[in-house]
Design a protein around this motif. Structure first.
Motif, mmCIF file in Angstrom:
data_model
loop_
_atom_site.group_PDB
_atom_site.id
_atom_site.type_symbol
_atom_site.label_atom_id
_atom_site.label_comp_id
_atom_site.label_asym_id
_atom_site.label_seq_id
_atom_site.Cartn_x
_atom_site.Cartn_y
_atom_site.Cartn_z
ATOM 1 N N THR A 1 -1.000 -66.095 14.543
ATOM 2 C CA THR A 1 -0.743 -67.299 15.343
ATOM 3 C C THR A 1 -0.588 -66.980 16.821
ATOM 4 O O THR A 1 -0.299 -67.864 17.620
ATOM 5 N N ALA A 2 -0.776 -65.713 17.206
ATOM 6 C CA ALA A 2 -0.670 -65.329 18.611
ATOM 7 C C ALA A 2 -1.686 -64.232 18.908
ATOM 8 O O ALA A 2 -2.014 -63.421 18.041
ATOM 9 N N LEU A 3 -2.158 -64.216 20.149
ATOM 10 C CA LEU A 3 -3.153 -63.249 20.572
ATOM 11 C C LEU A 3 -2.894 -62.893 22.034
ATOM 12 O O LEU A 3 -2.642 -63.781 22.849
ATOM 13 N N GLU A 4 -2.951 -61.602 22.336
ATOM 14 C CA GLU A 4 -2.871 -61.155 23.731
ATOM 15 C C GLU A 4 -4.131 -60.359 24.023
ATOM 16 O O GLU A 4 -4.533 -59.495 23.241
ATOM 17 N N THR A 5 -4.767 -60.653 25.148
ATOM 18 C CA THR A 5 -6.030 -60.007 25.494
ATOM 19 C C THR A 5 -6.128 -59.811 26.996
ATOM 20 O O THR A 5 -5.441 -60.492 27.761
ATOM 21 N N ASP A 6 -6.984 -58.885 27.403
ATOM 22 C CA ASP A 6 -7.238 -58.701 28.830
ATOM 23 C C ASP A 6 -8.699 -59.000 29.160
ATOM 24 O O ASP A 6 -9.225 -58.570 30.169
ATOM 25 N N GLY A 7 -9.343 -59.765 28.286
ATOM 26 C CA GLY A 7 -10.737 -60.128 28.522
ATOM 27 C C GLY A 7 -11.212 -61.131 27.498
ATOM 28 O O GLY A 7 -10.419 -61.758 26.790
ATOM 29 N N SER A 8 -12.500 -61.274 27.409
ATOM 30 C CA SER A 8 -13.100 -62.214 26.458
ATOM 31 C C SER A 8 -12.768 -61.798 25.027
ATOM 32 O O SER A 8 -12.495 -60.634 24.760
ATOM 33 N N PHE A 9 -12.770 -62.774 24.122
ATOM 34 C CA PHE A 9 -12.459 -62.484 22.723
ATOM 35 C C PHE A 9 -13.292 -63.390 21.827
ATOM 36 O O PHE A 9 -14.040 -64.243 22.311
ATOM 37 N N ARG A 10 -13.177 -63.165 20.506
ATOM 38 C CA ARG A 10 -13.938 -63.961 19.549
ATOM 39 C C ARG A 10 -13.007 -64.592 18.526
ATOM 40 O O ARG A 10 -12.064 -63.956 18.060
ATOM 41 N N LEU A 11 -13.316 -65.817 18.179
ATOM 42 C CA LEU A 11 -12.665 -66.505 17.070
ATOM 43 C C LEU A 11 -13.619 -66.376 15.887
ATOM 44 O O LEU A 11 -14.793 -66.735 15.981
ATOM 45 N N LEU A 12 -13.120 -65.815 14.778
ATOM 46 C CA LEU A 12 -13.941 -65.667 13.581
ATOM 47 C C LEU A 12 -13.521 -66.729 12.574
ATOM 48 O O LEU A 12 -12.377 -66.738 12.122
ATOM 49 N N VAL B 1 -4.783 -76.022 13.370
ATOM 50 C CA VAL B 1 -3.902 -74.875 13.616
ATOM 51 C C VAL B 1 -4.019 -74.521 15.097
ATOM 52 O O VAL B 1 -5.042 -74.764 15.728
ATOM 53 N N THR B 2 -2.934 -73.961 15.610
ATOM 54 C CA THR B 2 -2.908 -73.568 17.017
ATOM 55 C C THR B 2 -2.592 -72.086 17.108
ATOM 56 O O THR B 2 -1.684 -71.595 16.435
ATOM 57 N N ILE B 3 -3.335 -71.400 17.952
ATOM 58 C CA ILE B 3 -3.106 -69.969 18.192
ATOM 59 C C ILE B 3 -2.700 -69.828 19.665
ATOM 60 O O ILE B 3 -3.430 -70.258 20.566
ATOM 61 N N ASP B 4 -1.505 -69.260 19.877
ATOM 62 C CA ASP B 4 -1.041 -69.018 21.241
ATOM 63 C C ASP B 4 -1.810 -67.832 21.823
ATOM 64 O O ASP B 4 -1.891 -66.772 21.204
ATOM 65 N N VAL B 5 -2.365 -68.020 23.021
ATOM 66 C CA VAL B 5 -3.170 -66.976 23.659
ATOM 67 C C VAL B 5 -2.543 -66.620 25.003
ATOM 68 O O VAL B 5 -2.243 -67.506 25.804
#
Length: 196
Positions: free
Chosen positions: A23-34, A101-105
């Motif tokens: 339910t949470a994601l931390e990134t420093d660039g582009s990402f993909r939702l699968l 559903v919500t994913i915190d980014v």
């Protein structure tokens, strides 16, 4: 950080069911939702909320997910536009909005760009170690203040005198002795001119 992915299971266990792996994601660039399809096909809608909306974008918003397949949704993020972390949400909906559903980014600034000078592509050139002869010449010129050109002429004169002496000794004629005298006179004149 490496490229990041987040998975949402679609229709696992029942129709119009969404189940995020995280339910949470931390990134420093582009990402993909699968979008991982399960028992039945589904239409899935995706959208961005919050500050994430101003630095990220989706190629499309509606996706058809086949059973037992994975649909990848690329999410492009412009980290050049941020200097501090940006928070937002990725919302995934199905069943015409009845299930979501919500994913915190959180997007953190990436490492700073490094300008690479073209000279870094060239191999480093190191000066070769001076030979024993070069070290000796360096010491003599440093102590006595004699230029290396003067030393070269002096060395050449010594070589010329050695050759003339050996030639005169082996031949033993008066012409060879006169030649030796000429060489000695030439070396002396050269030294006088150089040392003035």
């Amino acid at each position: 950080m490496s490229p990041t992915e987040v998975t949402v299971h679609v229709n696992r266990g029942s129709a119009d069911a969404l189940e995020p792996a995280s339910t949470a994601l931390e990134t420093d660039g582009s990402f993909r939702l699968l979008l991982a399809g399960h028992e039945s096909p589904a239409h899935v809608h995706c959208r961005l909320h919050g500050d994430l909306e101003r630095i990220a974008s989706l190629d499309g918003t509606n996706y058809y997910v086949e059973p037992d397949s994975v649909t990848a949704v690329p999410i492009a993020v412009d980290t050049d536009a941020i200097e501090q972390p940006v928070d937002g949400r990725l919302e995934v909906l199905t069943g015409y909005g009845s299930e979501s559903v919500t994913i915190d980014v959180t997007v953190v600034p990436g490492p700073p760009d490094v300008d690479i000078d073209e000279s870094l592509a060239e191999p480093a050139r190191s000066e070769p170690e001076p030979t024993v002869f070069e070290q000796a010449v360096g010491r003599i010129t440093a102590v006595r203040g004699v230029e290396t050109g003067t030393l070269a002429v002096l060395a050449l004169g010594v070589v010329a005198l050695t050759i003339a002496t050996l030639t005169t000794a082996s031949i033993g004629s008066p012409i060879a002795t006169a030649g030796l005298g000429s060489v000695v006179a030439g070396v002396v004149v050269a030294l006088v001119l150089l040392l003035r």
